[in-house]
Design a protein around this motif. Structure first.
Motif, PDB file in Angstrom:
ATOM      1  N   ARG A   1      16.851   1.154 -14.593  1.00  0.00           N
ATOM      2  CA  ARG A   1      17.318   0.461 -13.403  1.00  0.00           C
ATOM      3  C   ARG A   1      16.209  -0.061 -12.496  1.00  0.00           C
ATOM      4  O   ARG A   1      16.419  -1.000 -11.734  1.00  0.00           O
ATOM      5  N   LEU A   2      15.030   0.570 -12.550  1.00  0.00           N
ATOM      6  CA  LEU A   2      13.982   0.182 -11.603  1.00  0.00           C
ATOM      7  C   LEU A   2      12.603   0.353 -12.236  1.00  0.00           C
ATOM      8  O   LEU A   2      12.326   1.367 -12.879  1.00  0.00           O
ATOM      9  N   LEU A   3      11.764  -0.663 -12.046  1.00  0.00           N
ATOM     10  CA  LEU A   3      10.362  -0.604 -12.452  1.00  0.00           C
ATOM     11  C   LEU A   3       9.514  -0.424 -11.199  1.00  0.00           C
ATOM     12  O   LEU A   3       9.476  -1.297 -10.334  1.00  0.00           O
ATOM     13  N   ASP A   4       8.865   0.712 -11.084  1.00  0.00           N
ATOM     14  CA  ASP A   4       7.987   1.001  -9.949  1.00  0.00           C
ATOM     15  C   ASP A   4       6.628   0.373 -10.210  1.00  0.00           C
ATOM     16  O   ASP A   4       5.973   0.684 -11.199  1.00  0.00           O
ATOM     17  N   CYS A   5       6.207  -0.512  -9.308  1.00  0.00           N
ATOM     18  CA  CYS A   5       4.915  -1.194  -9.439  1.00  0.00           C
ATOM     19  C   CYS A   5       3.877  -0.635  -8.475  1.00  0.00           C
ATOM     20  O   CYS A   5       2.770  -1.164  -8.376  1.00  0.00           O
TER      21      CYS A   5
ATOM     22  N   VAL B   1       6.722  13.409   0.959  1.00  0.00           N
ATOM     23  CA  VAL B   1       5.979  12.144   1.039  1.00  0.00           C
ATOM     24  C   VAL B   1       5.930  11.604   2.463  1.00  0.00           C
ATOM     25  O   VAL B   1       5.067  10.776   2.784  1.00  0.00           O
ATOM     26  N   SER B   2       6.809  12.077   3.322  1.00  0.00           N
ATOM     27  CA  SER B   2       6.779  11.656   4.721  1.00  0.00           C
ATOM     28  C   SER B   2       5.497  12.096   5.423  1.00  0.00           C
ATOM     29  O   SER B   2       5.156  11.577   6.487  1.00  0.00           O
ATOM     30  N   GLU B   3       4.771  13.045   4.826  1.00  0.00           N
ATOM     31  CA  GLU B   3       3.518  13.514   5.402  1.00  0.00           C
ATOM     32  C   GLU B   3       2.313  12.690   4.962  1.00  0.00           C
ATOM     33  O   GLU B   3       1.179  12.967   5.361  1.00  0.00           O
ATOM     34  N   ALA B   4       2.530  11.661   4.139  1.00  0.00           N
ATOM     35  CA  ALA B   4       1.435  10.809   3.685  1.00  0.00           C
ATOM     36  C   ALA B   4       0.813  10.070   4.867  1.00  0.00           C
ATOM     37  O   ALA B   4       1.487   9.722   5.838  1.00  0.00           O
ATOM     38  N   LEU B   5      -0.475   9.814   4.773  1.00  0.00           N
ATOM     39  CA  LEU B   5      -1.196   9.133   5.845  1.00  0.00           C
ATOM     40  C   LEU B   5      -0.808   7.663   5.926  1.00  0.00           C
ATOM     41  O   LEU B   5      -0.432   7.038   4.930  1.00  0.00           O
ATOM     42  N   ASP B   6      -0.928   7.109   7.134  1.00  0.00           N
ATOM     43  CA  ASP B   6      -0.764   5.669   7.318  1.00  0.00           C
ATOM     44  C   ASP B   6      -2.035   4.934   6.909  1.00  0.00           C
ATOM     45  O   ASP B   6      -1.985   3.815   6.402  1.00  0.00           O
ATOM     46  N   GLN B   7      -3.193   5.563   7.160  1.00  0.00           N
ATOM     47  CA  GLN B   7      -4.492   4.993   6.799  1.00  0.00           C
ATOM     48  C   GLN B   7      -5.377   6.089   6.218  1.00  0.00           C
ATOM     49  O   GLN B   7      -5.668   7.063   6.921  1.00  0.00           O
ATOM     50  N   PRO B   8      -5.801   5.973   4.959  1.00  0.00           N
ATOM     51  CA  PRO B   8      -5.374   4.950   4.008  1.00  0.00           C
ATOM     52  C   PRO B   8      -3.909   5.135   3.625  1.00  0.00           C
ATOM     53  O   PRO B   8      -3.435   6.282   3.520  1.00  0.00           O
ATOM     54  N   ASN B   9      -3.256   4.014   3.445  1.00  0.00           N
ATOM     55  CA  ASN B   9      -1.808   3.998   3.259  1.00  0.00           C
ATOM     56  C   ASN B   9      -1.358   4.830   2.062  1.00  0.00           C
ATOM     57  O   ASN B   9      -1.653   4.495   0.922  1.00  0.00           O
ATOM     58  N   GLY B  10      -0.663   5.924   2.364  1.00  0.00           N
ATOM     59  CA  GLY B  10      -0.031   6.704   1.308  1.00  0.00           C
ATOM     60  C   GLY B  10      -0.787   7.909   0.808  1.00  0.00           C
ATOM     61  O   GLY B  10      -0.273   8.662  -0.020  1.00  0.00           O
TER      62      GLY B  10
ATOM     63  N   PRO C   1       4.962   0.182   2.225  1.00  0.00           N
ATOM     64  CA  PRO C   1       6.109   0.117   1.307  1.00  0.00           C
ATOM     65  C   PRO C   1       5.686   0.280  -0.144  1.00  0.00           C
ATOM     66  O   PRO C   1       4.497   0.422  -0.454  1.00  0.00           O
ATOM     67  N   ARG C   2       6.688   0.216  -1.017  1.00  0.00           N
ATOM     68  CA  ARG C   2       6.499   0.360  -2.459  1.00  0.00           C
ATOM     69  C   ARG C   2       6.967  -0.930  -3.128  1.00  0.00           C
ATOM     70  O   ARG C   2       8.024  -1.455  -2.789  1.00  0.00           O
ATOM     71  N   MET C   3       6.192  -1.452  -4.050  1.00  0.00           N
ATOM     72  CA  MET C   3       6.629  -2.648  -4.766  1.00  0.00           C
ATOM     73  C   MET C   3       7.421  -2.250  -6.002  1.00  0.00           C
ATOM     74  O   MET C   3       6.999  -1.377  -6.768  1.00  0.00           O
TER      75      MET C   3
ATOM     76  N   PRO D   1      10.812  -0.265   1.498  1.00  0.00           N
ATOM     77  CA  PRO D   1      10.365   0.862   2.329  1.00  0.00           C
ATOM     78  C   PRO D   1      10.386   2.159   1.529  1.00  0.00           C
ATOM     79  O   PRO D   1      11.288   2.370   0.710  1.00  0.00           O
ATOM     80  N   ARG D   2       9.386   2.991   1.754  1.00  0.00           N
ATOM     81  CA  ARG D   2       9.294   4.232   0.975  1.00  0.00           C
ATOM     82  C   ARG D   2      10.564   5.070   1.076  1.00  0.00           C
ATOM     83  O   ARG D   2      11.016   5.655   0.089  1.00  0.00           O
ATOM     84  N   GLN D   3      11.151   5.121   2.252  1.00  0.00           N
ATOM     85  CA  GLN D   3      12.360   5.929   2.432  1.00  0.00           C
ATOM     86  C   GLN D   3      13.481   5.443   1.514  1.00  0.00           C
ATOM     87  O   GLN D   3      14.204   6.248   0.918  1.00  0.00           O
ATOM     88  N   LEU D   4      13.635   4.122   1.372  1.00  0.00           N
ATOM     89  CA  LEU D   4      14.652   3.576   0.485  1.00  0.00           C
ATOM     90  C   LEU D   4      14.278   3.812  -0.968  1.00  0.00           C
ATOM     91  O   LEU D   4      15.133   4.145  -1.803  1.00  0.00           O
ATOM     92  N   PHE D   5      12.990   3.663  -1.279  1.00  0.00           N
ATOM     93  CA  PHE D   5      12.530   3.934  -2.640  1.00  0.00           C
ATOM     94  C   PHE D   5      12.867   5.364  -3.040  1.00  0.00           C
ATOM     95  O   PHE D   5      13.307   5.618  -4.176  1.00  0.00           O
TER      96      PHE D   5
END
Length: 229
Positions: free
Chosen positions: A187-191, A18-27, A65-67, A207-211
């Motif tokens: 434990r977690l709901l990914d939105c 996932v670190s290879e995802a684009l910044d624009q468009p985000n993700g 980031p990820r909500m 942040p995606r890295q923490l997610f």
């Protein structure tokens, strides 16, 4: 500058990091592949989900980031507490998954358009039949007036879409879902992506890295710990 996207192998869900995802468009991470159970489960376990319009190839995303919402920390405003006490709706789980998903589709088609294509409906109804995808329904009599659906794996719930035909019914569905998830040890709901509606319910940007660290901890298998029966 040229942009190169990973093309997914139709016979094997070989997602790039996932670190290879684009910044624009985000993700934006990859395109192609199938909307079958194997590919979809592999995607969610790696922090990736499909999102595309009709006529486009399947596009795969992992935004930063990820909500997320911690189910036990769902925020219920004073006005929503009053709504919870006075509403006369009936809340159910997994009583009409196909209906919830279809309402999410048609209401968005009437508004701004939707990514829920025929193939998406078919794929997620299959995930529901196999025990991975689940829904919460809000009923007024026999009419479906609100709901939310997504995937449950291990101690994670991946929210996909929600709808509301009456005031606050989508919020009621999320609150009911979070209470259910908390009771079941999720434990977690990914939105997925931020929006004010989710923020008002306690959604926070991570942040995606923490997610991905939480995902590795809470989604070790493709099976859910929750009892959806």
């Amino acid at each position: 500058m040229d942009i190169f996207l990973h093309r997914l192998n139709s016979d094997k869900p070989d997602f790039p990091p996932v670190s290879e995802a684009l910044d624009q468009p985000n993700g934006l991470l990859a395109f192609g592949g199938k909307l079958d159970t194997t590919t979809l489960l592999a995607a969610y376990r790696q922090g990736i989900f499909p999102w595309f319009n009709a006529g486009e190839p399947v596009l795969w995303w992992s935004p930063d980031p990820r909500m997320v919402i911690r189910p036990e920390a769902i925020h219920i405003s004073r006005s929503m507490k009053k709504e919870l006490h006075r509403h006369s709706y009936q809340m159910t789980v997994d009583q009409d998954f196909a209906g919830v998903m279809h309402q999410c589709r048609i209401l968005r088609e009437k508004a701004e358009g939707t990514w829920i294509t025929d193939n998406m409906e078919q794929a997620y109804n299959q995930l529901h039949a196999e025990g991975y995808a689940h829904s919460v329904e809000v009923w007024e009599g026999r009419e479906l007036v609100g709901g939310i659906y997504g995937l449950a794996m291990d101690q994670m719930f991946f929210g996909e879409s929600m709808f509301s035909k009456k005031s606050n019914t989508s919020k009621l569905a999320i609150i009911y879902l979070c209470r259910f998830l908390a009771d079941q040890g999720i434990r977690l709901l990914d939105c997925q992506v931020p929006n004010p509606h989710l923020e008002s319910l306690g959604g926070v940007c991570m942040p995606r890295q923490l997610f991905m660290k939480y995902l590795k901890k809470y989604c070790r298998t493709a099976h859910s710990v929750a009892n959806w029966n």
